[in-house]
Design a protein around this motif. Structure first.
Motif, short mmCIF file in Angstrom:
data_model
loop_
_atom_site.label_atom_id
_atom_site.label_comp_id
_atom_site.label_asym_id
_atom_site.label_seq_id
_atom_site.Cartn_x
_atom_site.Cartn_y
_atom_site.Cartn_z
N SER A 83 -7.26 4.26 -11.83
CA SER A 83 -6.61 3.53 -10.73
C SER A 83 -5.28 2.94 -11.19
CB SER A 83 -7.53 2.42 -10.22
OG SER A 83 -7.81 1.49 -11.26
N HIS A 295 -2.25 -7.86 1.01
CA HIS A 295 -2.21 -7.21 -0.30
C HIS A 295 -3.57 -6.62 -0.68
CE1 HIS A 295 1.28 -10.10 -1.03
NE2 HIS A 295 1.81 -8.91 -1.19
N GLN A 296 -4.46 -6.45 0.29
CA GLN A 296 -5.80 -5.96 -0.04
C GLN A 296 -5.70 -4.56 -0.63
OE1 GLN A 296 -8.70 -6.91 2.92
NE2 GLN A 296 -10.12 -5.29 2.28
N PRO A 297 -6.09 -4.38 -1.89
CA PRO A 297 -5.76 -3.14 -2.59
C PRO A 297 -6.54 -1.91 -2.15
CG PRO A 297 -7.09 -4.56 -3.99
CD PRO A 297 -6.76 -5.36 -2.77
N ASP A 298 -7.70 -2.11 -1.50
CA ASP A 298 -8.53 -0.95 -1.17
C ASP A 298 -8.66 -0.70 0.32
OD1 ASP A 298 -9.96 -3.22 -0.66
OD2 ASP A 298 -11.82 -2.56 -1.64
N TRP A 332 2.36 -1.55 -1.14
CA TRP A 332 1.10 -2.18 -1.53
C TRP A 332 -0.12 -1.39 -1.03
CZ3 TRP A 332 1.68 -6.02 -4.92
CH2 TRP A 332 2.91 -6.68 -4.97
N PRO A 334 -3.12 1.42 -0.88
CA PRO A 334 -4.00 1.86 -1.97
C PRO A 334 -3.47 3.09 -2.69
CG PRO A 334 -5.29 1.33 -0.02
CD PRO A 334 -3.85 1.29 0.40
N GLY A 337 -1.57 2.36 -9.61
CA GLY A 337 -0.60 1.29 -9.80
C GLY A 337 0.77 1.82 -10.14
N CYS A 344 -2.39 9.17 -3.33
CA CYS A 344 -1.99 7.76 -3.19
C CYS A 344 -1.29 7.59 -1.85
CB CYS A 344 -1.06 7.36 -4.33
SG CYS A 344 -1.82 7.47 -5.97
N GLN A 369 7.30 -3.15 -7.59
CA GLN A 369 6.30 -2.39 -6.83
C GLN A 369 6.99 -1.35 -5.94
OE1 GLN A 369 3.06 -2.92 -8.25
NE2 GLN A 369 2.44 -2.85 -6.11
N ARG A 373 6.39 2.45 -6.87
CA ARG A 373 5.36 3.06 -6.02
C ARG A 373 5.95 3.68 -4.75
NH1 ARG A 373 0.94 0.60 -4.05
NH2 ARG A 373 -0.49 2.19 -4.86
#
Length: 378
Positions: A83, A295-298, A332, A334, A337, A344, A369, A373
């Protein structure tokens, strides 16, 4: 051009020897440089600020976008299952240090693999294609006349409230965007008739269509700046990697989803200004506390969210996107990183569109970020 280091400089010109292959008497004869060399061109001070050195002038003379294509020292398997993505050594050599030169960070195009005979770099075809697509897009920007360029500007609107549109940190987004649009108009961009003030711009945008369900009407959804037919979205959805399709369907149901839909279309809020389009970034989710999901990563993004970025690329035909101020939610979403794969969400949604991102200077952590990303020019 093969070179062991970009630090090898021709003292007469002050340029890396490798750059001499790209320039003539009248300047550069390339449009984009794809670089796979690690580290920075000049020395980096580990104990404090790094001052501008010879590399700044060398890059100014070259005057083209430099894309950092990452040749990873990892094996592909650990990267695919991680991840985090790239390991700390790769991140330092191929991301953090090249950023000192202003290179745009892309994706890993190869990994170091061992077999019985030797150890060598094995390419990843879809990641090579991503870098090639970015290079083509940036090269095109140098050749398309300004009046023909189509530029999309995206305001943050994380909680979907009309009162929070363009709520960027340290930036009066509407006024700043209007200043930028006037500057572009002076450079020949076709922007039609601009609103008189930043406040008027926001009022026009909200009156046409927003995502604030307190005020939103079916009539506004019907005149949204972007309207994606359900059948078209279903086709675009099928083109996503199966893993991403499954995550979105599990979280939000089958396409086209249940929000911001009207008369067989997904509605995208925005305001057309000639060949510019001012849009609202869709909510990251709905039916829950918007601050909790920011910012909830999943949390998989919604169908509506994907529809915006895919429509900009393959419907409206954007040449580039500008995210107006810190900060949106695309970077941000999922996924890994750093060193993104096709699975992704930021990579799958943004694709190879150039992204420009005015960002407050005192928050390099979150700015990174976007750079790492979403291949953003910050």
């Amino acid at each position: 051009v093969f070179t062991a280091s970009l630090k090898a400089v021709d003292e007469a010109s002050g340029q890396p020897w490798a750059f001499s292959f790209f320039q003539g008497e009248n300047g550069p004869f390339i449009d984009v440089l794809i670089n796979t060399v690690s580290f920075a061109m000049s020395e980096v001070n580990p104990d404090g600020p790094t001052s501008a050195g010879w590399s700044v002038e060398a890059l100014r003379q070259l005057d083209v976008v430099v894309l950092q294509a990452i040749t990873s020292g990892m094996a592909r398997g650990p990267w695919e299952s991680s991840s985090r993505g790239l390991n700390p050594l790769d991140t330092a050599m191929n991301v953090a240090l090249p950023e000192f030169d202003g290179r745009l960070i892309t994706v890993p195009i190869s990994f170091k693999e061992k077999n019985r005979e030797a150890t060598g770099y094995a390419p990843v075809p879809d990641r090579v294609a991503r870098v090639a697509g970015l290079a083509r897009r940036f090269a095109r920007l140098r050749h398309v006349p300004n009046p023909a360029k189509r530029i999309a500007f995206v305001f943050t609107n994380s909680n979907s409230k009309a009162s929070q549109i363009g709520n960027a940190v340290g930036l009066d987004s509407p006024a700043s965007l209007l200043t930028l649009l006037h500057a572009m108009q002076a450079e020949g961009y076709d922007l039609g008739e601009l609103p008189p003030t930043g406040t008027a711009l926001i009022h026009e945008l909200v009156d046409r269509c927003s995502y604030d369900e307190t005020y939103l009407t079916p009539e506004q959804l019907g005149r949204a700046a972007g309207r994606v037919p359900f059948a078209q979205y279903a086709q675009w959805f099928k083109e996503l990697p199966e893993d991403l399709q499954a995550k979105m369907t599990k979280q939000w149901g089958p396409p086209p989803g249940a929000t911001y839909v009207h008369d067989g279309h997904i509605a995208l809020a925005g305001l057309a200004l000639g060949n510019a389009l001012v849009l609202l970034q869709p909510p990251r989710g709905y039916g829950m506390d918007p601050d909790a999901i920011y910012h909830q990563p999943d949390l998989a993004p919604t169908h509506h969210y994907y529809a915006l970025y895919r429509w900009l690329r393959d419907g409206w035909g954007a040449d580039a996107i500008v995210h107006v101020g810190k900060h949106g939610t695309l970077e941000w979403l999922p996924g890994k990183g750093i060193g993104l794969s096709a699975n992704c969400f930021p990579d799958a949604f943004l694709g190879d569109l150039p992204l420009f991102y005015p960002f407050i200077i005192n928050d390099p952590g979150e700015g990174s970020q976007a750079k790492r990303r979403a291949h953003a020019t910050v």
